[in-house]
Design an enzyme around this catalytic site. Structure first.
Site, short mmCIF file in Angstrom:
data_model
loop_
_atom_site.label_atom_id
_atom_site.label_comp_id
_atom_site.label_asym_id
_atom_site.label_seq_id
_atom_site.Cartn_x
_atom_site.Cartn_y
_atom_site.Cartn_z
CD GLU A 1 -2.49 5.22 4.33
OE1 GLU A 1 -1.94 5.53 5.39
OE2 GLU A 1 -3.21 5.99 3.68
CB SER B 1 -0.87 -0.02 1.26
OG SER B 1 -1.43 1.25 1.51
CE1 TYR C 1 -4.00 -1.73 5.50
CE2 TYR C 1 -3.11 0.38 4.78
CZ TYR C 1 -3.64 -0.85 4.49
OH TYR C 1 -3.81 -1.23 3.17
P1 NDP Z 1 -11.29 -4.90 1.85
O1 NDP Z 1 -11.25 -4.37 3.23
O2 NDP Z 1 -12.45 -4.55 0.97
O3 NDP Z 1 -11.20 -6.51 1.91
C1 NDP Z 1 -10.41 -7.16 2.86
C2 NDP Z 1 -10.63 -8.64 2.73
O4 NDP Z 1 -9.78 -9.32 3.68
C3 NDP Z 1 -12.05 -9.12 3.03
O5 NDP Z 1 -12.40 -10.13 2.11
C4 NDP Z 1 -11.94 -9.71 4.42
O6 NDP Z 1 -12.86 -10.71 4.70
C5 NDP Z 1 -10.55 -10.32 4.33
N1 NDP Z 1 -9.96 -10.62 5.63
C6 NDP Z 1 -9.78 -9.76 6.67
N2 NDP Z 1 -9.19 -10.41 7.70
C7 NDP Z 1 -9.02 -11.70 7.31
C8 NDP Z 1 -8.47 -12.84 7.92
N3 NDP Z 1 -8.00 -12.82 9.17
N4 NDP Z 1 -8.42 -14.01 7.22
C9 NDP Z 1 -8.91 -14.05 5.97
N5 NDP Z 1 -9.46 -13.00 5.33
C10 NDP Z 1 -9.50 -11.84 6.00
O7 NDP Z 1 -9.92 -4.48 1.14
P2 NDP Z 1 -9.67 -4.05 -0.40
O8 NDP Z 1 -10.30 -5.04 -1.29
O9 NDP Z 1 -9.95 -2.60 -0.55
O10 NDP Z 1 -8.08 -4.18 -0.47
C11 NDP Z 1 -7.46 -5.42 -0.82
C12 NDP Z 1 -6.04 -5.43 -0.28
O11 NDP Z 1 -5.30 -4.35 -0.85
C13 NDP Z 1 -5.91 -5.24 1.23
O12 NDP Z 1 -4.81 -5.99 1.67
C14 NDP Z 1 -5.63 -3.75 1.38
O13 NDP Z 1 -4.96 -3.48 2.59
C15 NDP Z 1 -4.76 -3.51 0.16
N6 NDP Z 1 -4.77 -2.16 -0.36
C16 NDP Z 1 -5.95 -1.57 -0.69
C17 NDP Z 1 -5.97 -0.31 -1.23
C18 NDP Z 1 -7.25 0.35 -1.64
O14 NDP Z 1 -7.23 1.56 -1.92
N7 NDP Z 1 -8.36 -0.38 -1.70
C19 NDP Z 1 -4.72 0.45 -1.44
C20 NDP Z 1 -3.53 -0.32 -1.16
C21 NDP Z 1 -3.57 -1.58 -0.62
P3 NDP Z 1 -14.26 -10.40 5.47
O15 NDP Z 1 -15.22 -9.95 4.40
O16 NDP Z 1 -14.60 -11.73 6.06
O17 NDP Z 1 -14.00 -9.33 6.47
P1 GDP Z 2 -6.75 5.82 3.56
O1 GDP Z 2 -5.95 6.70 2.65
O2 GDP Z 2 -6.47 4.36 3.38
O3 GDP Z 2 -6.69 6.22 5.00
O4 GDP Z 2 -8.27 5.98 3.05
P2 GDP Z 2 -9.54 6.72 3.69
O5 GDP Z 2 -10.55 6.78 2.60
O6 GDP Z 2 -9.95 6.08 4.96
O7 GDP Z 2 -9.01 8.19 4.02
C1 GDP Z 2 -8.50 9.04 3.02
C2 GDP Z 2 -8.28 10.42 3.60
O8 GDP Z 2 -9.55 11.02 3.87
C3 GDP Z 2 -7.50 10.44 4.92
O9 GDP Z 2 -6.53 11.45 4.86
C4 GDP Z 2 -8.55 10.80 5.96
O10 GDP Z 2 -8.03 11.55 7.07
C5 GDP Z 2 -9.48 11.67 5.13
N1 GDP Z 2 -10.83 11.77 5.72
C6 GDP Z 2 -11.49 12.92 6.01
N2 GDP Z 2 -12.66 12.65 6.54
C7 GDP Z 2 -12.77 11.31 6.63
C8 GDP Z 2 -13.79 10.44 7.11
O11 GDP Z 2 -14.83 10.85 7.61
N3 GDP Z 2 -13.57 9.09 7.00
C9 GDP Z 2 -12.40 8.59 6.45
N4 GDP Z 2 -12.26 7.27 6.33
N5 GDP Z 2 -11.42 9.41 6.01
C10 GDP Z 2 -11.60 10.74 6.09
#
Ligand code: NDP
Ligand code: GDP
Length: 333
Positions: A126, A124, A148
């Site tokens: 992040e 990520s 995270y």
């Molecule tokens: P989501 O939060 O939408 O999905 C997370 C998934 O992980 C869910 O299917 C969840 O299952 C599963 N999960 C959580 N804990 C466990 C566990 N202990 N064992 C097995 N499965 C588990 O994430 P995204 O699809 O948005 O992101 C996918 C990946 O990419 C993540 O690793 C995220 O950190 C990373 N990422 C995402 C970004 C983004 O902008 N979306 C940016 C950069 C990286 P359940 O439904 O059961 O909770």
């Molecule tokens: P992140 O980049 O993975 O933390 O994705 P988020 O969508 O959670 O947050 C993106 C940015 O939006 C961060 O800088 C947050 O501080 C900002 N932000 C402002 N208001 C909110 C809020 O109400 N919820 C979340 N999730 N983020 C917020």
């Protein structure tokens, strides 16, 4: 020959789009799913019958070994994580166990059962946190700002280490924020588009947000999962930044989202300190040059404005549907 893939995180945003893509490409798709009291199916209902689910958890190595044995995959996509930055301060230990050590568990399972499988780790932006240079590239030093981000740094380096120690085909995709109608409701983009729909339909009066000045490089999740697949099709394993190369503020996101349904965000958005982060990531901006030249990827397939508008349109449909369902239950009661 039919290729097979094992996806973790299938119920989440990326897992569901990746499954769509791999099924379209003719893969046999296996998915690790953890047991929940009721199935979490919203993102995968449409392909439920085309996927083979294997029960397991990233915290449980034997279940991962079992999943590798059953699926015997050509490719493994490790997308599962505790993925919400905000929650990582409330549950730092769990975040470390799942988002950091969970990667070690997956890598171990692959090394033990199927060391020649190609492995993708969902890293990520992040990890760049308090950025030390802009734009961020593959060689930019990490400075994570949340439990995270710290956990993702561990997962990233374990992936690199397994590639170097065991000669595994392990890649780390450093993905910048990517969004869609399937994004979790607590992330700021989806929180905004869902609220826009509810406000437009008279179900909500205001939207409480934190830092409106945060800047992110937001792309469309459906475009980004293509890169995950492309990384595993290369001759050599490597790490890539995946980003659009454009950044926008949360405020701009609000402006476009509210504007799309004829509203002015200034009349509805309220700043609430509850949503400010303990340590903020002020800006993220990725340079996808390596992904463009090596993977042949097009980062601007879906523009920022198109992304915001398509998310608002989908939430308008979903919220209308939900309120119709409630009304029809009410009229039968
Ligand atoms: P989501 O939060 O939408 O999905 C997370 C998934 O992980 C869910 O299917 C969840 O299952 C599963 N999960 C959580 N804990 C466990 C566990 N202990 N064992 C097995 N499965 C588990 O994430 P995204 O699809 O948005 O992101 C996918 C990946 O990419 C993540 O690793 C995220 O950190 C990373 N990422 C995402 C970004 C983004 O902008 N979306 C940016 C950069 C990286 P359940 O439904 O059961 O909770
Ligand atoms: P992140 O980049 O993975 O933390 O994705 P988020 O969508 O959670 O947050 C993106 C940015 O939006 C961060 O800088 C947050 O501080 C900002 N932000 C402002 N208001 C909110 C809020 O109400 N919820 C979340 N999730 N983020 C917020």
């Amino acid at each position: 020959m039919i290729k097979s893939a094992l996806i973790t995180g299938i119920t989440g945003q990326d897992g569901s789009y990746l499954a769509d893509l791999l099924l379209e490409k003719g893969y046999k798709v296996y998915a690790l799913r953890r047991r929940t009291s009721v199935p979490i199916m919203e993102n995968i209902q449409h392909i439920e019958n085309e996927i083979e689910f294997i029960e397991g958890d990233l915290l449980d190595l034997s279940s991962l070994i079992n999943a590798l044995k059953i699926s015997n995959p050509d490719e493994v996509y490790n997308l599962a994580a505790q993925s919400f930055v905000g929650t990582s301060w409330d549950q730092p230990i769990l975040t470390g166990q799942v988002t950091a050590l969970g990667v070690a568990n997956m890598l171990e399972a692959v090394r033990i059962v199927k060391p020649d499988a190609r492995f993708y780790q969902a890293s990520s932006s992040e990890m760049f946190g308090k950025v030390v240079e802009t734009p961020q590239v593959e060689t930019t030093p990490f400075y994570p700002r949340s439990p995270y981000g710290v956990a993702k740094v561990y997962g990233h380096w374990m992936t690199v280490n397994y590639r170097e120690s065991f000669n595994m085909f392990a890649c780390s995709g450093i993905l910048f924020n990517h969004e869609s109608p399937r994004r979790g409701i607590e992330f700021v983009t989806r929180k905004i588009t869902n609220a826009v729909a509810r406000i437009k339909l008279g179900l909500q009066n205001e939207l409480r947000l934190g830092n409106l000045d945060a800047l992110r490089d937001w792309g469309f999740a459906k475009d980004y999962v293509e890169c995950m697949w492309l990384m595993l099709q290369q001759e050599k394993p490597d790490d890539y930044v995946i980003a659009t190369g454009e950044m926008h503020s949360v405020r701009e996101f609000c402006e476009i989202a509210f504007g799309h349904v004829g509203l002015d965000y200034k009349n509805y958005v309220v700043t609430d300190p509850k949503f400010f982060r303990a340590a903020e990531v002020d800006l993220l901006l990725g340079d996808p040059a390596k992904a463009i030249s090596t993977l042949g990827w097009n980062p601007q397939k879906t523009t920022f404005k198109e992304l915001v508008q398509l998310m608002v349109d989908e939430d308008m449909k979903k919220v209308k549907q939900q309120s119709n369902n409630i009304m029809s239950v009410g009229s039968r009661a």
